[in-house]
Design a protein around this motif. Structure first.
Motif, short mmCIF file in Angstrom:
data_model
loop_
_atom_site.label_atom_id
_atom_site.label_comp_id
_atom_site.label_asym_id
_atom_site.label_seq_id
_atom_site.Cartn_x
_atom_site.Cartn_y
_atom_site.Cartn_z
N ILE A 182 -8.56 55.77 -11.85
CA ILE A 182 -8.67 54.55 -12.66
C ILE A 182 -7.31 53.90 -12.86
O ILE A 182 -7.19 52.67 -12.85
N ASP A 183 -6.28 54.70 -13.03
CA ASP A 183 -4.98 54.20 -13.43
C ASP A 183 -4.01 53.92 -12.28
O ASP A 183 -2.93 53.40 -12.51
N ARG A 184 -4.42 54.27 -11.05
CA ARG A 184 -3.47 54.12 -9.94
C ARG A 184 -4.05 53.53 -8.66
O ARG A 184 -3.30 53.13 -7.78
N ASP A 185 -5.37 53.48 -8.52
CA ASP A 185 -5.96 53.02 -7.26
C ASP A 185 -5.58 51.57 -6.99
O ASP A 185 -5.09 50.86 -7.87
N GLU A 186 -5.85 51.11 -5.78
CA GLU A 186 -5.35 49.82 -5.31
C GLU A 186 -6.31 48.67 -5.55
O GLU A 186 -5.88 47.55 -5.85
N VAL A 187 -7.61 48.89 -5.39
CA VAL A 187 -8.54 47.76 -5.43
C VAL A 187 -9.91 48.22 -5.93
O VAL A 187 -10.29 49.39 -5.75
N PHE A 188 -10.63 47.33 -6.59
CA PHE A 188 -11.99 47.56 -7.09
C PHE A 188 -12.05 48.68 -8.13
O PHE A 188 -13.11 49.25 -8.37
N TYR A 189 -10.94 49.01 -8.74
CA TYR A 189 -10.95 50.05 -9.77
C TYR A 189 -11.45 49.47 -11.09
O TYR A 189 -11.29 48.28 -11.37
N PRO A 190 -12.08 50.30 -11.94
CA PRO A 190 -12.44 49.82 -13.28
C PRO A 190 -11.17 49.57 -14.09
O PRO A 190 -10.18 50.28 -13.93
N VAL A 191 -11.21 48.57 -14.96
CA VAL A 191 -10.02 48.14 -15.69
C VAL A 191 -10.16 48.50 -17.17
O VAL A 191 -11.17 48.18 -17.80
N ARG A 192 -9.16 49.17 -17.70
CA ARG A 192 -9.17 49.48 -19.13
C ARG A 192 -9.08 48.19 -19.94
O ARG A 192 -8.38 47.25 -19.55
N ARG A 193 -9.77 48.17 -21.07
CA ARG A 193 -9.91 46.92 -21.83
C ARG A 193 -8.56 46.32 -22.21
O ARG A 193 -8.40 45.09 -22.22
N LYS A 194 -7.56 47.13 -22.47
CA LYS A 194 -6.27 46.59 -22.89
C LYS A 194 -5.56 45.82 -21.77
O LYS A 194 -4.63 45.05 -22.03
N TYR A 195 -6.00 46.04 -20.53
CA TYR A 195 -5.40 45.33 -19.39
C TYR A 195 -6.27 44.19 -18.88
O TYR A 195 -5.91 43.52 -17.91
N ASP A 196 -7.40 43.97 -19.50
CA ASP A 196 -8.34 42.94 -19.03
C ASP A 196 -7.73 41.56 -19.24
O ASP A 196 -7.35 41.19 -20.35
#
Length: 393
Positions: A182-196
């Protein structure tokens, strides 16, 4: 004329010198995308048992080495002659399709051509996609045992598709090193709300539009543009990235002159239409590689290499599956990215027999599966800040 020849010779020499310089400066981490030769199985700590209880995988996973020992050893051999055969075959397909398209354009009535043209564009776009997979092998060093040859072939195939090979190679390597994280992948990863960032996404990512949008801006919020060679991720590879970008500029000039010569309609028919089909293939395939029922995404502290690589799905693309070099056969590719595409099917059959509890296989029709999964992704891709494991429902 002498000056022109001298200038061309100078440019060729400069490019060759640049490629050689790339060999010296390329970061050693590119040698092994997923540390496949040394990674051992990681045991999940007791404190993480609750977080991983919904993951449908054995608690103790085999190591990469243990999996590799159970697969046919010849599947890891890279044969330059075989790889070159597939590259040449793919270019021959594209050229042959071009001349068939020319015949249709010149001999069919406009009423009939309107019906036939979409079929031609789809077929040619499929052949374009097969060339991308050849470049994809080059990016993983699974094309040959020669880095210079891999980079040259990768630049040729990807430049033809208006994709900067070397910057893509680095971001794709980053994806393989962090698949399912979740925290390091490159593309299509789910996004934590604080980074939305609250941005809107076109339905279905706009299909092919999404691919070129990704190349231009990257995937937010950890976006890395592919046309800026001075991004931190490219710091040790600036010269190689510039080679890819200069190659694209030269090819773009050729395409412009071709479009001026033949007209916009014929340019779209022969190149832009198939290019959009290729880009659509790329978005659909890339998304479906890592999104399905029961496929987990892990927070950084729970992620490990084997667990992350197993968050991938094998899919069958029907009549075009082998044309695009079995790229939908994805689990073994992620576990062993240096395995050439022409060994993936054989290795996958053995993997499924030896490790049935690790297999993720979906035989659903591709486009219904894509749009169904996209609908769920659109509703669930923003996750709580403290999420440890995310699974789309």
């Amino acid at each position: 004329m002498a000056r022109w020849k001298s200038g061309v010779s100078g440019w060729v020499q400069m490019l060759l010198n640049t490629f050689l310089f790339t060999l010296v400066t390329e970061d050693a981490t590119q040698e092994s995308v997923t540390s496949e030769d040394t990674t051992a199985a990681t045991l999940v700590e007791d404190t993480n048992v609750d977080s991983l209880s919904k993951v449908k995988l054995p608690r103790k996973l085999p190591s990469i080495i243990e999996i590799k020992k159970r697969l046919p050893s010849h599947c890891f051999d890279r044969q330059t002659s075989t790889s070159m055969y597939y590259m040449i075959r793919d270019f021959v397909q594209v050229i042959a399709a071009y001349y068939v398209g020319e015949f249709l354009w010149n001999n069919l009535s406009p009423a009939v051509l309107v019906v036939v043209a979409p079929v031609f564009v789809f077929v040619q776009g499929t052949f374009f996609t097969s060339l991308f997979v050849i470049g994809h092998d080059c990016g993983h060093r699974s094309f040959s045992n020669y880095r210079l040859l891999d980079d040259m072939v990768g630049n040729v195939t990807h430049t033809f598709l208006m994709t900067p090979f070397y910057t893509w190679k680095l971001t794709h390597s980053h994806h393989h090193k962090n698949t399912g994280n979740i925290d390091r992948d490159e593309v299509f990863y789910p996004v934590r709300r604080k980074y939305d960032t609250g941005g809107k996404v076109l339905p279905g990512f706009g299909l092919g539009i999404g691919w070129f949008g990704y190349l231009i801006t990257g995937y937010k919020p950890r976006n890395v543009p592919h046309f800026d060679p001075f991004q931190p991720m490219y710091r040790k590879h600036v010269v190689a990235c510039l080679v890819s970008l200069v190659s694209m500029a030269i090819w773009g000039t050729c395409l412009y002159r071709y479009a001026v010569t033949v007209g916009c309609a014929k340019f779209c028919y022969h190149y832009f239409g198939p290019l959009f089909v290729f880009a659509t293939y790329t978005v659909v395939i890339t998304f479906l590689h890592h999104h399905d029922d029961d496929i987990p995404w892990y927070s950084d502290h729970l992620w490990d290499n084997v667990r992350g690589q197993l968050s991938s799905i094998d899919r069958d693309y029907g009549i075009v599956h082998y044309v695009i070099h079995s790229i939908g056969t994805h689990q073994v590719h992620h576990l062993f990215p240096k395995m050439p595409h022409y060994h993936l099917e054989e290795a996958t059959q053995v993997f499924r027999k030896e490790f049935p509890e690790l297999v993720h296989l979906n035989k659903s029709p591709i486009f219904p599966a894509y749009f169904n999964m996209f609908a769920r992704w659109a509703k669930q891709c923003i996750i709580a800040d403290d999420t440890d494991v995310h699974i789309y429902k």
